[in-house]
Design a protein around this motif. Structure first.
Motif, PDB file in Angstrom:
ATOM      1  N   THR A   1      -7.222  41.479 -16.561  1.00 10.29           N
ATOM      2  CA  THR A   1      -8.604  41.583 -17.034  1.00 10.29           C
ATOM      3  C   THR A   1      -8.734  41.131 -18.481  1.00 10.29           C
ATOM      4  OG1 THR A   1      -8.239  43.901 -17.649  1.00 10.29           O
ATOM      5  CG2 THR A   1      -9.162  43.466 -15.460  1.00 10.29           C
ATOM      6  N   LYS A   2      -7.832  40.276 -18.937  1.00 13.89           N
ATOM      7  CA  LYS A   2      -7.857  39.868 -20.350  1.00 13.89           C
ATOM      8  C   LYS A   2      -9.081  39.039 -20.704  1.00 13.89           C
ATOM      9  CE  LYS A   2      -4.769  35.957 -19.632  1.00 13.89           C
ATOM     10  NZ  LYS A   2      -3.432  35.476 -19.896  1.00 13.89           N
ATOM     11  N   GLY A   3      -9.771  38.497 -19.720  1.00 16.15           N
ATOM     12  CA  GLY A   3     -10.989  37.746 -19.987  1.00 16.15           C
ATOM     13  C   GLY A   3     -12.220  38.626 -20.133  1.00 16.15           C
ATOM     14  N   LEU A   4     -12.079  39.912 -19.893  1.00 15.66           N
ATOM     15  CA  LEU A   4     -13.205  40.835 -20.018  1.00 15.66           C
ATOM     16  C   LEU A   4     -13.206  41.460 -21.409  1.00 15.66           C
ATOM     17  CD1 LEU A   4     -12.876  42.668 -16.587  1.00 15.66           C
ATOM     18  CD2 LEU A   4     -14.304  40.708 -17.153  1.00 15.66           C
TER      19      LEU A   4
ATOM     20  N   PRO B   1      -6.091  50.401 -13.642  1.00 13.47           N
ATOM     21  CA  PRO B   1      -5.033  50.827 -14.555  1.00 13.47           C
ATOM     22  C   PRO B   1      -4.026  51.777 -13.917  1.00 13.47           C
ATOM     23  CG  PRO B   1      -7.196  51.302 -15.479  1.00 13.47           C
ATOM     24  CD  PRO B   1      -7.408  50.748 -14.122  1.00 13.47           C
ATOM     25  N   MET B   2      -4.490  52.633 -13.016  1.00 13.19           N
ATOM     26  CA  MET B   2      -3.589  53.561 -12.329  1.00 13.19           C
ATOM     27  C   MET B   2      -4.142  53.801 -10.934  1.00 13.19           C
ATOM     28  SD  MET B   2      -2.219  57.299 -13.466  1.00 13.19           S
ATOM     29  CE  MET B   2      -0.942  56.695 -14.539  1.00 13.19           C
ATOM     30  N   SER B   3      -3.332  53.583  -9.951  1.00 15.71           N
ATOM     31  CA  SER B   3      -3.784  53.729  -8.565  1.00 15.71           C
ATOM     32  C   SER B   3      -4.079  55.185  -8.232  1.00 15.71           C
ATOM     33  CB  SER B   3      -2.717  53.205  -7.609  1.00 15.71           C
ATOM     34  OG  SER B   3      -2.503  51.844  -7.814  1.00 15.71           O
TER      35      SER B   3
ATOM     36  N   LEU C   1      -0.218  47.663 -17.957  1.00 18.56           N
ATOM     37  CA  LEU C   1      -0.036  46.340 -18.559  1.00 18.56           C
ATOM     38  C   LEU C   1      -0.473  45.231 -17.600  1.00 18.56           C
ATOM     39  CD1 LEU C   1       3.412  46.903 -20.288  1.00 18.56           C
ATOM     40  CD2 LEU C   1       1.197  46.589 -21.425  1.00 18.56           C
ATOM     41  N   LYS C   2      -0.189  45.398 -16.313  1.00 22.10           N
ATOM     42  CA  LYS C   2      -0.630  44.412 -15.326  1.00 22.10           C
ATOM     43  C   LYS C   2      -2.152  44.367 -15.243  1.00 22.10           C
ATOM     44  CE  LYS C   2       3.441  44.791 -12.383  1.00 22.10           C
ATOM     45  NZ  LYS C   2       3.941  45.211 -11.072  1.00 22.10           N
ATOM     46  N   TYR C   3      -2.774  45.538 -15.317  1.00 20.46           N
ATOM     47  CA  TYR C   3      -4.228  45.591 -15.288  1.00 20.46           C
ATOM     48  C   TYR C   3      -4.810  44.877 -16.507  1.00 20.46           C
ATOM     49  CZ  TYR C   3      -8.902  47.461 -15.910  1.00 20.46           C
ATOM     50  OH  TYR C   3     -10.242  47.581 -16.111  1.00 20.46           O
ATOM     51  N   LEU C   4      -4.236  45.139 -17.682  1.00 25.10           N
ATOM     52  CA  LEU C   4      -4.725  44.481 -18.895  1.00 25.10           C
ATOM     53  C   LEU C   4      -4.540  42.968 -18.810  1.00 25.10           C
ATOM     54  CD1 LEU C   4      -3.502  46.973 -21.635  1.00 25.10           C
ATOM     55  CD2 LEU C   4      -5.846  46.602 -20.834  1.00 25.10           C
TER      56      LEU C   4
END
Length: 133
Positions: free
Chosen positions: A87-90, A10-12, A81-84
């Motif tokens: 990982t939308k399948g989790l 979510p945040m580097s 948002l890119k992380y979400l």
């Protein structure tokens, strides 16, 4: 965001958002005022409350700058948002144990806010090895 790369976190590590990153030029202020930052933060908050508590810290770091955001703040929100998206399948799964096991952990940092020298604390609660808060 539809065609963006998927994020892995979510945040580097090492990203620091602060008030010093506010826009100073008039054209930059105008450009940043047209960005739907508050809407993005609200959408991320909905996901965090519903099923994704793992983005809470990154969201709290980005959410502080809704009144006067800069490019770095918008990049931070987009990384969540890119992380979400990646990982939308989790999703949360509660184990089928007969006995409920609740665990809680907490941690704090001292004066990590570089703008106001505030301390932060956090917690996590697990129900049968699944994060619920």
């Amino acid at each position: 965001m539809k065609n963006s790369k998927r994020g892995f976190v979510p945040m580097s590590h090492g990203i620091s958002l602060s008030k010093s990153q506010y826009p100073t030029e008039l054209d930059e202020l105008k450009r940043m005022s047209s960005i739907p930052y508050a809407s993005a933060i609200g959408s991320i908050m909905y996901a965090m409350i519903s099923t994704r508590p793992n983005v809470a810290y990154a969201l709290s770091m980005c959410g502080r700058f809704q009144a006067n955001l800069g490019e770095a703040h918008w990049i931070g929100a987009k990384s969540i948002l890119k992380y979400l998206r990646g990982t939308k399948g989790l999703f949360l799964v509660y184990e089928g144990e007969r006995e409920l096991v609740i665990e809680g952990y907490t941690d704090a940092s001292f004066q990590t806010d570089i703008d106001d020298y505030r301390s932060y604390s956090g917690y996590i609660f697990r129900l049968n090895e699944t994060v619920v808060s």
